[in-house]
Design a protein around this motif. Structure first.
Motif, PDB file in Angstrom:
ATOM      1  N   VAL A  34       0.865  -1.179   0.000  1.00 13.38           N
ATOM      2  CA  VAL A  34       0.000   0.000   0.000  1.00 13.38           C
ATOM      3  C   VAL A  34       0.899   1.225   0.000  1.00 13.38           C
ATOM      4  CG1 VAL A  34      -1.816   1.270   1.196  1.00 13.38           C
ATOM      5  CG2 VAL A  34      -1.803  -1.249   1.233  1.00 13.38           C
ATOM      6  N   GLU A  35       0.974   1.892  -1.147  1.00 14.12           N
ATOM      7  CA  GLU A  35       1.835   3.065  -1.260  1.00 14.12           C
ATOM      8  C   GLU A  35       1.331   4.165  -0.329  1.00 14.12           C
ATOM      9  OE1 GLU A  35       4.593   2.997  -2.850  1.00 14.12           O
ATOM     10  OE2 GLU A  35       4.243   1.046  -3.811  1.00 14.12           O
ATOM     11  N   GLY A  36       2.207   4.675   0.514  1.00 15.41           N
ATOM     12  CA  GLY A  36       1.826   5.718   1.466  1.00 15.41           C
ATOM     13  C   GLY A  36       1.077   5.210   2.674  1.00 15.41           C
ATOM     14  N   GLY A  37       0.818   3.915   2.723  1.00 17.73           N
ATOM     15  CA  GLY A  37       0.057   3.346   3.832  1.00 17.73           C
ATOM     16  C   GLY A  37       0.879   3.223   5.096  1.00 17.73           C
ATOM     17  N   GLY A  38       0.229   3.435   6.249  1.00 16.50           N
ATOM     18  CA  GLY A  38       0.887   3.301   7.534  1.00 16.50           C
ATOM     19  C   GLY A  38       0.605   1.953   8.167  1.00 16.50           C
ATOM     20  N   HIS A  39       0.456   1.966   9.493  1.00 17.33           N
ATOM     21  CA  HIS A  39       0.304   0.709  10.224  1.00 17.33           C
ATOM     22  C   HIS A  39      -1.157   0.358  10.522  1.00 17.33           C
ATOM     23  CE1 HIS A  39       1.607  -2.571  12.798  1.00 17.33           C
ATOM     24  NE2 HIS A  39       0.859  -2.117  13.787  1.00 17.33           N
TER      25      HIS A  39
END
Length: 306
Positions: free
Chosen positions: A278-283
């Motif tokens: 997930v590009e730019g995705g966090g936790h």
């Protein structure tokens, strides 16, 4: 693809599992649907209604529960008789109590750790898995979180605050917090501990002061488990290598709690896995990009299972 709406549970109950522990368990969705068990993070995070929203309630029988000492399970924040082998036995007790032959397993962060340990121990009871924010609980993964050589270099102010608010004493930061979380100032140390994790998860932090009982639960159980390397007897990559269970892996490129190389390492040992970056995705599972990827992963596996 939108998250499914909140729905009422079909039933809630407490399940005694021994040593004084009672697990909070709930079911929702279609009683005749595909069973899926949801494993929350932490350790100590507890489940929430939002975790049901990744599953079509017309197609899934959704089982949520709070792991030992977490959420609504009793006794709260207990670390007595609470190690990984207990959690695996508890999962089996739930499955047998609900008369489920096989189920899908859905978990993130520590929930992914527990899911992989369950895969290693009981692969015959798993139809498929969706894992988010892979945490392998290796020495290097714990060093990333709790030493100056890891995430501290990306978030120096937050790391300084964690050090400044640490309990007095000797030993590692992890050990000092573990000791402090057993004493009279436990709620204060819990707030500092959870603020560090919130920072890495790109989530809002709380003002300094006394933490809630939920924060105490998270902090106490995390330090209990992590000072013992998760009570993992065999490295998870070795224990799960070669499994043919279908696995969808979802991981954010900007996950600062669980660095992404863990997801790639897992994908490389699971021949029937799909790795969804997930590009730019966090936790967090509620990160919009992460949530969308989880929904799509569940939908893909559903097509294989029906």
């Amino acid at each position: 693809m939108a998250l499914f709406p909140y729905l009422d549970t079909n039933r809630q109950f407490y399940l005694p599992v021994g040593e004084g522990h009672q697990l909070y368990v709930e079911e929702s969705g279609n009683p005749q649907g595909i069973p899926v068990v949801v494993l929350h993070g932490g350790p100590g995070g507890g489940c929430s209604p939002a975790m049901r929203r990744f599953f079509d309630p017309q197609k899934f029988r959704i089982i949520l529960f709070d792991q030992r000492g977490s959420g609504q399970s009793r006794p709260l924040a207990s670390i007595e008789h609470n190690i990984l082998s207990h959690l695996l036995a508890d999962l089996e007790k739930i499955r047998q109590t609900l008369d489920i032959q096989r189920w899908m397993v859905f978990g993130g962060s520590w929930g992914a750790t527990l899911a992989l340990a369950y895969l290693a121990a009981f692969p015959q009871y798993i139809t498929a898995m969706v894992l988010r924010g892979i945490f392998l609980c290796r020495e290097r993964d714990l060093d990333w979180l709790y030493t100056s050589k890891g995430a501290a270099r990306l978030f120096p102010e937050a790391w300084h605050a964690l050090e400044q608010q640490a309990p007095p004493g000797t030993g590692s930061l992890l050990e000092r917090y573990y000791q402090g979380l057993q004493g009279a100032e436990a709620h204060r140390y819990a707030r500092a501990w959870c603020n560090w994790e919130s920072t890495l998860a790109l989530m809002p932090t709380q003002s300094q002061g006394l933490g809630s009982d939920d924060e105490l639960c998270m902090a106490r159980q995390e330090t209990h488990y992590f000072r013992a390397d998760g009570f993992i007897e065999r490295p998870l990559l070795d224990a799960c290598a070669g499994s043919q269970v279908p696995v969808e892996i979802v991981h954010g490129r900007r996950d600062f709690v669980c660095p992404p190389e863990q997801a790639l390492a897992l994908h490389q040992v699971l021949p029937n896995s799909v790795l969804n970056w997930v590009e730019g995705g966090g936790h967090s599972s509620m990160d919009p990009g992460i949530a969308e990827a989880l929904l799509m992963s569940v939908e893909r596996l559903l097509r294989e299972l029906v």
